[in-house]
Design a protein around this motif. Structure first.
Motif, short mmCIF file in Angstrom:
data_model
loop_
_atom_site.label_atom_id
_atom_site.label_comp_id
_atom_site.label_asym_id
_atom_site.label_seq_id
_atom_site.Cartn_x
_atom_site.Cartn_y
_atom_site.Cartn_z
N VAL A 1 -16.25 -19.15 2.91
CA VAL A 1 -17.25 -20.18 2.56
C VAL A 1 -17.24 -21.33 3.54
O VAL A 1 -18.10 -22.22 3.46
CB VAL A 1 -17.04 -20.69 1.12
N ASN A 2 -16.28 -21.35 4.48
CA ASN A 2 -16.25 -22.41 5.49
C ASN A 2 -17.43 -22.20 6.44
O ASN A 2 -17.54 -21.16 7.09
CB ASN A 2 -14.93 -22.36 6.26
N PRO A 3 -18.33 -23.17 6.57
CA PRO A 3 -19.52 -22.98 7.42
C PRO A 3 -19.19 -22.82 8.89
O PRO A 3 -19.98 -22.23 9.63
CB PRO A 3 -20.33 -24.26 7.16
N GLU A 4 -17.99 -23.27 9.33
CA GLU A 4 -17.60 -23.12 10.72
C GLU A 4 -16.89 -21.79 10.98
O GLU A 4 -16.58 -21.49 12.14
CB GLU A 4 -16.68 -24.28 11.13
N MET A 5 -16.69 -21.05 9.92
CA MET A 5 -15.96 -19.78 10.06
C MET A 5 -16.77 -18.63 9.50
O MET A 5 -17.51 -17.95 10.22
CB MET A 5 -14.59 -19.88 9.38
N PHE B 1 -20.40 -17.91 4.62
CA PHE B 1 -20.92 -17.38 3.37
C PHE B 1 -21.27 -18.54 2.44
O PHE B 1 -20.54 -19.54 2.37
CB PHE B 1 -19.89 -16.49 2.68
N ALA B 2 -22.39 -18.40 1.70
CA ALA B 2 -22.71 -19.39 0.66
C ALA B 2 -21.74 -19.19 -0.50
O ALA B 2 -21.41 -18.06 -0.87
CB ALA B 2 -24.14 -19.20 0.19
N GLU B 3 -21.29 -20.30 -1.09
CA GLU B 3 -20.32 -20.21 -2.18
C GLU B 3 -20.84 -19.35 -3.32
O GLU B 3 -20.09 -18.62 -3.96
CB GLU B 3 -19.95 -21.61 -2.68
N ALA B 4 -22.15 -19.45 -3.59
CA ALA B 4 -22.72 -18.69 -4.69
C ALA B 4 -22.70 -17.19 -4.43
O ALA B 4 -22.82 -16.39 -5.37
CB ALA B 4 -24.15 -19.17 -4.95
N LEU C 1 -18.30 -10.73 11.42
CA LEU C 1 -17.94 -11.28 10.12
C LEU C 1 -17.83 -12.79 10.13
O LEU C 1 -18.09 -13.45 9.11
CB LEU C 1 -16.61 -10.67 9.65
N ALA C 2 -17.44 -13.39 11.27
CA ALA C 2 -17.20 -14.84 11.30
C ALA C 2 -17.47 -15.37 12.70
O ALA C 2 -17.68 -14.63 13.66
CB ALA C 2 -15.78 -15.13 10.86
N LYS C 3 -17.42 -16.72 12.80
CA LYS C 3 -17.60 -17.41 14.08
C LYS C 3 -16.25 -17.96 14.54
O LYS C 3 -15.32 -18.11 13.76
CB LYS C 3 -18.61 -18.55 13.94
N SER C 4 -16.19 -18.30 15.82
CA SER C 4 -15.00 -18.95 16.36
C SER C 4 -15.44 -20.06 17.32
O SER C 4 -16.54 -19.99 17.88
CB SER C 4 -14.12 -17.94 17.11
#
Length: 722
Positions: A35-39, A42-45, A242-245
């Motif tokens: 849910v971390n927007p920098e990682m 994902f939206a918490e919901a 899956l994520a950003k860095s």
């Protein structure tokens, strides 16, 4: 184009499954990253977390995860808990109510992976990621097929069509060894790879699932080499991000360089590489504390590995002996598995720690071998000396026999007894015992002997050969050191025996039949009393009185006084100048005699047990006097009454009676008035070898008979009347 995730952690279990307290921590840490927007972004919901759900709740949530998604959605299913396989190899996800009965899974308490496979295949999503931090997780990928129904056209950073399954272990490994972390070890490095950006291996600012798995696997195996996290891309050629860095983050650049150097230096950064890192740190504007923190994190799995190697080395050092016992080997193998080491990871430790013990052991073995060779040489020398002694004893016995024979021939020539010479084979047993008694062998040494004899003709070609037994002295009885002797054979005492003649063989059935057909003297005789029928087998199943009647009828027929031998005469004739337990030597073999060879005596070995009488003389060897079958075949009646030992025994070779009947003549009818038990000598086909010794004594009532009892006859030189 949503990103949805279902995170399930099972820490609480019913009896039969071990609690996993870190599983709920795993899902919480994964949620935080996603849910971390920098990682994760994902939206918490769109992130559902289930901690210790029951089966229905968990199965419904998995179904809805795949049923409610769209074609463009990225769908992530994460599970931390026990994975269970059943006998046919099918995989099940555990729940809070999962149970086992007699180590078998109760199926309705767990979620069947085949249902999850079906729901994944029915889902519209073209980007599906499954992360399994559980035992037997590799079994989940079995049988899962890719979908080919349509093409998804997304921006590059979202990835393309396909599925990816990330597993913490192969099907036979335990995935929850955490090495002191708050999380399971595989999840710990998944989180680190995203949080620190370290999993972005190509530096493009995006973390694909294959990059994330590659980073986590490398770190896991640095700390626990035996663990084998696996990646299963269900369809090749596509990547799912899956994520950003942080693309240009100086900390990430420094971390990558530290990680590369750590791999090259195997976790121990050299002084030269440390100079390079310090220069890079200054160029990137990092403080010493920031760089040290990164160093600490990157090198942590290497430190964990070294700590566990030290634990193994300490355990190995506590073992004092070498080679290691099976119990110690099993304990070390168990420790190796707990520490997640492969065999090659501990080889150098074992070689180093055990080298000194191995060298000492090899030195001891060399000393033992040297001592064994010395003992073997000494034993061989002893055997050779013993063999020489036995050969000398045989030679001395032969010399004495020749002297006695010469004396006997002189006496016989004076008495003008019509005898003739005969030659025969003799046998002596030489014992080669082998090293320390192993591999013992019996060598039969043969020689030739000569004796004088005369022949009684009984008609129809039936004869009795009577062998001349020279007079002399001997020690009657057995020495106290003779194996398996009895007190009845004591005390040894010197006896002087006058010359006499003795039957070369026990009386045969043919000889018995010929005499039984003659006129009765005192009692009737059966013509065929024997159990084992054959003309040349010894007669048996005859009583003492029957044997005396035979002697009286033979005397009447030949005009020579025949009788049963006295016990002293029998033992003197059997020994034939020897002092050993058998006239063969220190032992006996069924190659030379008929007895129960299932049993052994001294250095003897088990051989053939024939379980019946054999024809007289069938072994082809005689003793030094020329007598056959003195050991075994049939027990032989003696004249004497039973006495418990040799206290006050006669020393002139005469029979030892309890009453006034001391006359040696068997023509005296008083013999038929004798009652009680008489002596038996020589053993029989059914006897143990101990009872076949020259000194062995047995007894039975005179009116009894057995298919193991026969007799042979004697006559004194001075009683030959013709």
């Amino acid at each position: 184009m949503a990103k949805v995730a279902l995170l399930i952690g099972i820490s609480e279990y019913q009896e039969g499954l071990t609690p996993l307290p870190k599983a709920v921590n795993d899902v919480e840490a994964m949620r935080r990253i996603l849910v971390n927007p920098e990682m994760g972004g994902f939206a918490e919901a769109d992130v559902t977390v289930l901690k210790n759900p029951e089966r229905q709740q968990m199965e419904t949530a998995i179904f809805q995860l795949y049923a409610n998604c769209q074609k463009d959605d990225l769908v992530l299913f994460y599970f931390s808990g026990h994975g269970v396989t059943v006998e046919n190899g099918d995989f099940y996800f555990s729940t809070r109510i999962t149970k086992k009965d007699k180590n078998k899974l109760i199926l309705p308490t767990a979620v069947d992976a085949t249902n999850v496979h079906k729901w994944m295949n029915q889902s519209k999503s073209k980007r599906q990621v499954v992360i399994l931090d559980c035992c037997f997780s590799g079994a989940f990928a079995k049988g899962l097929t890719a979908k080919d129904d349509g093409i998804i056209d997304l921006q590059k950073y979202l990835g393309g069509e396909g599925r990816a399954i990330l597993t913490a272990s192969t099907s036979t490994q335990y995935a929850f060894e955490s090495d002191g972390y708050d999380l399971s070890i595989y999840t710990h490095y998944l989180i680190q790879g995203i949080e620190k950006g370290a999993a972005d291996q190509d530096g493009d600012g995006l973390i694909a699932v294959d990059e994330l798995h590659g980073y986590a696997k490398s770190k896991v195996q640095e700390a626990s080499p035996a663990m084998s996290p696996e990646f299963y891309p269900t369809k090749e050629g596509y990547r799912i991000f899956l994520a950003k860095s942080p693309k240009d983050d100086p900390k990430l650049k420094y971390r990558r360089e530290v990680n590369n150097i750590a791999i090259e230096d195997e976790g121990d950064i050299s002084a030269l590489n440390r100079i390079s890192l310090n220069f890079l740190r200054n160029n990137l504007g990092l403080s010493t504390d920031e760089a040290d923190a990164i160093d600490f994190e990157v090198l942590e799995p290497y430190r964990k590995r070294q700590e566990k190697l030290q634990i193994y080395e300490q355990a190995l050092s506590q073992i004092q002996r070498y080679p290691l016992s099976d119990r110690e080997r099993n304990a070390l193998k168990r420790l190796q598995n707990v520490l997640n080491f492969r065999d090659e990871d501990i080889t150098q430790i074992e070689q180093r720690v055990l080298a000194a013990k191995q060298a000492e052991y090899q030195h001891q073995q060399q000393e033992v071998e040297k001592l064994r060779q010395e003992q073997e040489a000494a034993e061989l020398q002893k055997q050779q000396a013993e063999k020489l002694r036995q050969e000398q004893e045989v030679a001395e016995s032969s010399r004495k026999q020749a002297e006695l024979q010469e004396q006997q021939e002189k006496k016989l020539s004076i008495l003008d007894i019509p005898t003739k010479p005969c030659e025969f084979d003799r046998a002596s047993i030489i014992i080669n015992s082998g090293f320390l008694g192993f591999g013992k062998k019996l060598e039969i040494k043969r020689s030739r002997g000569q004796a004088q004899y005369f022949t009684e003709h009984l008609g129809n070609g039936v004869v009795i050969d009577m062998v001349a037994i020279p007079g002399g002295q001997f020690l009657m009885g057995s020495p106290e050191n003779e194996p398996q002797r009895s007190n009845a054979e004591s005390p040894q005492h010197k006896v002087t025996v006058q010359p006499f003649f003795m039957g070369k063989f026990p009386i045969t059935q043919a000889q018995w039949k010929a005499i039984a057909a003659l006129n009765k003297v005192n009692i009737d005789l059966k013509h065929y009393p024997s159990n084992f029928k054959s003309a040349n087998r010894p007669v048996e199943s005859v009583s003492w009185y029957d044997a005396v009647e035979f002697c009286l009828r033979l005397a009447a027929h030949t005009n020579i006084e025949y009788r049963l031998p006295s016990e002293a005469e029998w033992e003197y004739a059997c020994r034939a100048g020897t002092t050993t337990p058998f006239h063969f030597g220190e032992t006996i073999t069924s190659d030379l005699a008929n007895y129960n060879a299932n049993y052994t005596y001294g250095a003897g070995v088990q051989r053939i047990y024939r379980q019946q009488t054999t024809e007289v003389g069938s072994f082809g060897v005689a003793n030094a006097f020329g007598l056959y079958d003195m050991h075994g075949n049939v027990w032989e009646w003696c004249l004497d009454d039973l006495h418990k030992d040799y206290q006050v025994a006669p020393i002139d070779g005469s029979p030892w009676f309890n009453d006034m009947v001391t006359e040696r003549s068997t023509t005296n009818d008083n013999l038929y008035q004798k009652q009680g038990r008489a002596l038996l000598r020589g053993g029989s086909w059914v006897s143990n070898p101990n009872n076949c010794r020259s000194a062995s004594r047995d007894y039975i009532y005179r009116d009894k008979y057995s298919y193991s009892i026969g007799f042979r006859v004697v006559c004194a030189v001075e009683r030959i009347l013709r």
